[in-house]
Design a protein around this motif. Structure first.
Motif, PDB file in Angstrom:
ATOM      1  N   TRP A  69      70.595  26.015  63.551  1.00  0.00           N
ATOM      2  CA  TRP A  69      71.987  26.767  63.525  1.00  0.00           C
ATOM      3  C   TRP A  69      71.375  28.281  64.015  1.00  0.00           C
ATOM      4  CZ3 TRP A  69      76.274  25.851  64.987  1.00  0.00           C
ATOM      5  CH2 TRP A  69      77.484  26.801  64.810  1.00  0.00           C
ATOM      6  N   GLU A  85      58.556  41.591  67.900  1.00  0.00           N
ATOM      7  CA  GLU A  85      57.664  40.685  67.569  1.00  0.00           C
ATOM      8  C   GLU A  85      56.655  40.742  68.827  1.00  0.00           C
ATOM      9  OE1 GLU A  85      59.881  36.557  66.903  1.00  0.00           O
ATOM     10  OE2 GLU A  85      61.079  38.156  68.351  1.00  0.00           O
ATOM     11  N   GLY A 107      62.297  24.992  67.038  1.00  0.00           N
ATOM     12  CA  GLY A 107      62.376  25.806  65.828  1.00  0.00           C
ATOM     13  C   GLY A 107      61.349  25.933  65.133  1.00  0.00           C
ATOM     14  N   SER A 108      61.410  26.405  64.061  1.00  0.00           N
ATOM     15  CA  SER A 108      60.213  26.729  63.100  1.00  0.00           C
ATOM     16  C   SER A 108      59.276  25.696  62.872  1.00  0.00           C
ATOM     17  CB  SER A 108      60.326  27.847  61.912  1.00  0.00           C
ATOM     18  OG  SER A 108      61.439  26.993  61.080  1.00  0.00           O
ATOM     19  N   SER A 129      52.477  26.697  69.701  1.00  0.00           N
ATOM     20  CA  SER A 129      53.229  26.966  68.451  1.00  0.00           C
ATOM     21  C   SER A 129      54.348  28.045  68.169  1.00  0.00           C
ATOM     22  CB  SER A 129      52.063  27.392  67.567  1.00  0.00           C
ATOM     23  OG  SER A 129      50.912  26.245  67.565  1.00  0.00           O
ATOM     24  N   TRP A 130      54.381  29.132  68.831  1.00  0.00           N
ATOM     25  CA  TRP A 130      55.134  30.120  68.500  1.00  0.00           C
ATOM     26  C   TRP A 130      55.460  31.116  69.639  1.00  0.00           C
ATOM     27  CZ3 TRP A 130      58.375  30.097  64.419  1.00  0.00           C
ATOM     28  CH2 TRP A 130      59.125  31.055  63.996  1.00  0.00           C
ATOM     29  N   SER A 169      61.957  25.012  72.835  1.00  0.00           N
ATOM     30  CA  SER A 169      61.389  25.216  71.413  1.00  0.00           C
ATOM     31  C   SER A 169      62.204  24.406  70.550  1.00  0.00           C
ATOM     32  CB  SER A 169      61.446  26.829  71.095  1.00  0.00           C
ATOM     33  OG  SER A 169      60.756  27.024  69.896  1.00  0.00           O
ATOM     34  N   VAL A 212      57.318  25.799  74.364  1.00  0.00           N
ATOM     35  CA  VAL A 212      56.504  26.211  72.986  1.00  0.00           C
ATOM     36  C   VAL A 212      56.244  24.685  72.618  1.00  0.00           C
ATOM     37  CG1 VAL A 212      56.284  27.055  70.730  1.00  0.00           C
ATOM     38  CG2 VAL A 212      58.051  28.008  72.480  1.00  0.00           C
ATOM     39  N   ARG A 235      53.992  22.101  70.024  1.00  0.00           N
ATOM     40  CA  ARG A 235      53.462  21.972  68.631  1.00  0.00           C
ATOM     41  C   ARG A 235      52.412  20.844  68.707  1.00  0.00           C
ATOM     42  NH1 ARG A 235      58.037  24.272  65.835  1.00  0.00           N
ATOM     43  NH2 ARG A 235      57.504  26.358  66.297  1.00  0.00           N
ATOM     44  N   GLN A 237      61.261  34.226  70.425  1.00  0.00           N
ATOM     45  CA  GLN A 237      62.377  33.600  70.834  1.00  0.00           C
ATOM     46  C   GLN A 237      63.439  34.437  71.375  1.00  0.00           C
ATOM     47  OE1 GLN A 237      63.467  29.831  69.092  1.00  0.00           O
ATOM     48  NE2 GLN A 237      65.556  30.614  68.760  1.00  0.00           N
TER      49      GLN A 237
HETATM   50  N1  UDP Z   1      61.676  30.988  65.948  1.00  0.00           N
HETATM   51  C1  UDP Z   1      61.033  32.052  67.081  1.00  0.00           C
HETATM   52  N2  UDP Z   1      59.870  31.488  67.746  1.00  0.00           N
HETATM   53  C2  UDP Z   1      59.494  30.071  68.045  1.00  0.00           C
HETATM   54  C3  UDP Z   1      60.255  29.121  67.137  1.00  0.00           C
HETATM   55  C4  UDP Z   1      61.133  29.593  66.493  1.00  0.00           C
HETATM   56  O1  UDP Z   1      61.299  33.286  67.144  1.00  0.00           O
HETATM   57  O2  UDP Z   1      58.388  29.821  68.620  1.00  0.00           O
HETATM   58  C5  UDP Z   1      62.521  31.581  65.139  1.00  0.00           C
HETATM   59  C6  UDP Z   1      64.148  31.433  66.045  1.00  0.00           C
HETATM   60  O3  UDP Z   1      64.431  32.505  66.793  1.00  0.00           O
HETATM   61  C7  UDP Z   1      65.209  31.163  64.884  1.00  0.00           C
HETATM   62  C8  UDP Z   1      64.158  30.523  63.734  1.00  0.00           C
HETATM   63  O4  UDP Z   1      62.726  30.771  64.263  1.00  0.00           O
HETATM   64  O5  UDP Z   1      65.378  32.665  64.240  1.00  0.00           O
HETATM   65  C9  UDP Z   1      64.457  28.867  63.676  1.00  0.00           C
HETATM   66  O6  UDP Z   1      65.704  28.772  63.014  1.00  0.00           O
HETATM   67  P1  UDP Z   1      66.472  27.732  62.963  1.00  0.00           P
HETATM   68  O7  UDP Z   1      67.853  27.780  62.256  1.00  0.00           O
HETATM   69  O8  UDP Z   1      66.922  27.596  64.632  1.00  0.00           O
HETATM   70  O9  UDP Z   1      65.530  26.653  62.768  1.00  0.00           O
HETATM   71  P2  UDP Z   1      64.676  26.037  61.801  1.00  0.00           P
HETATM   72  O10 UDP Z   1      63.440  26.561  62.102  1.00  0.00           O
HETATM   73  O11 UDP Z   1      65.277  26.627  60.406  1.00  0.00           O
HETATM   74  O12 UDP Z   1      64.637  24.553  61.808  1.00  0.00           O
END
Ligand code: UDP
Length: 472
Positions: free
Chosen positions: A363, A247, A271-272, A341-342, A269, A298, A300, A345
């Motif tokens: 999870w 990434e 999550g997404s 935002s992102w 952070s 991070v 949002r 991770q």
């Molecule tokens: N993620 C990331 N960067 C961010 C936020 C999230 O790469 O700034 C990725 C994280 O590594 C994970 C996924 O997004 O693989 C989030 O999945 P998770 O089940 O923890 O939470 P959800 O987003 O489904 O609530």
């Protein structure tokens, strides 16, 4: 006549990268380690460019089929995501049936593995006499809860948060109603009806595969083995963690981490999709300052911006950073980095400077943290994150849980500072760091040839191969 010498399995993943990624890891294991061929069915609804790119990059031994777009236009615009996914999977049944029929005809299917949002498709496998397991992309405690939900629904009438006692499920941490999955918050809601229907559908599966592992939930795993959650077998075959390290690091998180001492930085952070209210973002900011710890955050755009009318999506205001307290960035520039935002991770968790992770209890993020030996502060927002947080904090002991101090659920700055200090340099943090390092080792042993998760998957694979030989 089976023209393909490799036994063939069909998998069905519900929408969302958080479901597709662990499913693809599962598929790869069946293909690479146990010699199956595979077809992965996915939905066109809610598809994103990330999803298309991801599916386009699958190895050639995994075919992929996309279920045509299904209209959800009749749903109220404010219906929540779980309702939408449940309605979608329910309406997709005729399409899934025709794909499975045609796959089965051309290359006999030895098994069908839909994920935990798709039990409505199990009757198709029964019609076609194909063995079928449900893949639960989360943990055994969640599965135990879902298997019990129909009974709980029949035997109680009040809202779950008014139950006088926590729920005691075999091998699980006692769970108060307030920590149940989000869709069970209001039993009169539309989403609760769908989730209850989903839970009842779990009763139709021959068995379950889960993205967890024995050492993470030993007592729950034992309760399942002892038949205390019913006769269906549950195999913990994970942890499946995203391995893509390619990434982009748009904001330079990694070079910044390179300059920090080992295990000194708290990564934050949610999550997404997790967003916080403006007031909560400000409390975190002040709490971070008070804690004096290094951090990579991070940030949002807050969830209540529209209501406040301060966010118009243009110009400088577009940046989530503009919601931080005035002067925060300047005052913390020696110890902190804020990115909008992102962030990459997995790479951040893999960096030696990262010493703690404040997350939303998702999870996938949890397993990523465990796989890199990083202790957590789990701050649940929605879905099954409250249940996960109870498991991580009260059960396994690898996460702290901040206390909400108000009726409206805000965690105040003093509590934010306390919990961060405790994780990064307190006795609790030390205990959790050592436990999570233990689990990190256990996770990699579980997946290695002969490990608990490897063996569990092998058992299922051998059963399906044997079935295939018998029916030839
Ligand atoms: N993620 C990331 N960067 C961010 C936020 C999230 O790469 O700034 C990725 C994280 O590594 C994970 C996924 O997004 O693989 C989030 O999945 P998770 O089940 O923890 O939470 P959800 O987003 O489904 O609530």
């Amino acid at each position: 006549q089976n023209r393909n010498p490799q036994p063939h399995i069909a998998f069905l993943s519900s929408p969302g990268m958080g479901h597709i990624i662990p499913m693809v890891e599962l598929v790869k294991r069946f293909v690479d380690q146990h010699g199956f061929s595979a077809t992965l069915l996915t939905f066109s609804n809610f598809s994103s460019p990330t999803q298309s790119d991801f599916l386009a990059s699958l190895p050639p031994c995994i075919s992929s089929v996309s279920i045509p777009l299904i209209s959800l236009d009749d749903l109220p615009p404010n219906s929540n995501i779980e309702t939408r996914i449940c309605v979608l999977t329910h309406r997709s049944v005729p399409h899934v049936r025709s794909v499975l029929q045609s796959l089965h005809k051309s290359n006999k299917l030895v098994a069908f593995v839909p994920d935990f949002f798709c039990p409505d498709t199990i009757p198709i496998a029964k019609e076609l006499s194909i063995p079928h397991f449900l893949f639960v992309t989360t943990n055994l405690a969640f599965l135990a809860f879902m298997l019990h939900l129909p009974h709980l629904d029949e035997t109680t009438t009040c809202q779950y948060h008014d139950l006088p006692e926590p729920l005691h499920l075999p091998g699980c941490v006692p769970l108060w109603g307030k920590d149940f999955i989000d869709p069970a918050r209001d039993r009169t809601s539309e989403v609760y009806k769908w989730i209850l229907r989903l839970a009842k559908g779990y009763g139709n599966a021959e068995g379950f595969l889960l993205n967890s592992f024995e050492n993470m939930e030993p007592e729950t795993a034992k309760a399942f083995r002892d038949g205390k959650h019913g006769p269906q077998p549950a195999y913990a075959v994970g942890p499946f963690v995203r391995s893509d390290m390619g990434e982009a690091d748009e904001f330079g998180c990694l070079p910044w981490l390179d300059k920090q001492p080992d295990s000194s930085v708290l990564f934050i952070s949610f999550g997404s999709g997790g967003t916080l209210r403006i007031e909560q973002i400000r409390e975190i900011a002040f709490g971070l300052e008070e804690s004096g710890q290094r951090f990579l955050w991070v940030v949002r755009t807050p969830s209540d911006t529209e209501k406040n009318g301060t966010f118009f999506g243009l110009g400088k205001q577009d940046s989530p950073i503009s919601y931080l307290p005035e002067g925060f960035i300047e005052r913390t520039k020696e110890v902190g980095m804020v990115v909008p935002s992102w962030a990459p991770q997995v790479k951040i968790l893999n960096h030696k400077a990262t010493g703690g992770f404040l997350l939303h209890g998702g999870w996938n993020s949890t397993l990523e943290s465990v796989s890199h030996g990083v202790p957590m502060i789990s701050w649940p927002l929605y879905a099954e994150q409250h249940m996960n947080t109870v498991l991580l904090s009260e059960g396994i002991g690898i996460a702290l849980r901040p206390k909400e101090s108000h009726e409206d659920g805000i965690v105040e700055r003093g509590e934010v500072a306390r919990v961060i200090r405790d994780l990064m340099e307190g006795v609790n943090g030390k205990r959790m760091r050592s436990k999570v390092k233990e689990l990190q080792e256990a996770a990699s042993s579980a997946l290695a040839v002969g490990g608990a998760s490897y063996q569990a998957l092998e058992e299922v694979a051998n059963k399906w191969k044997k079935n295939a030989l018998v029916s030839e």
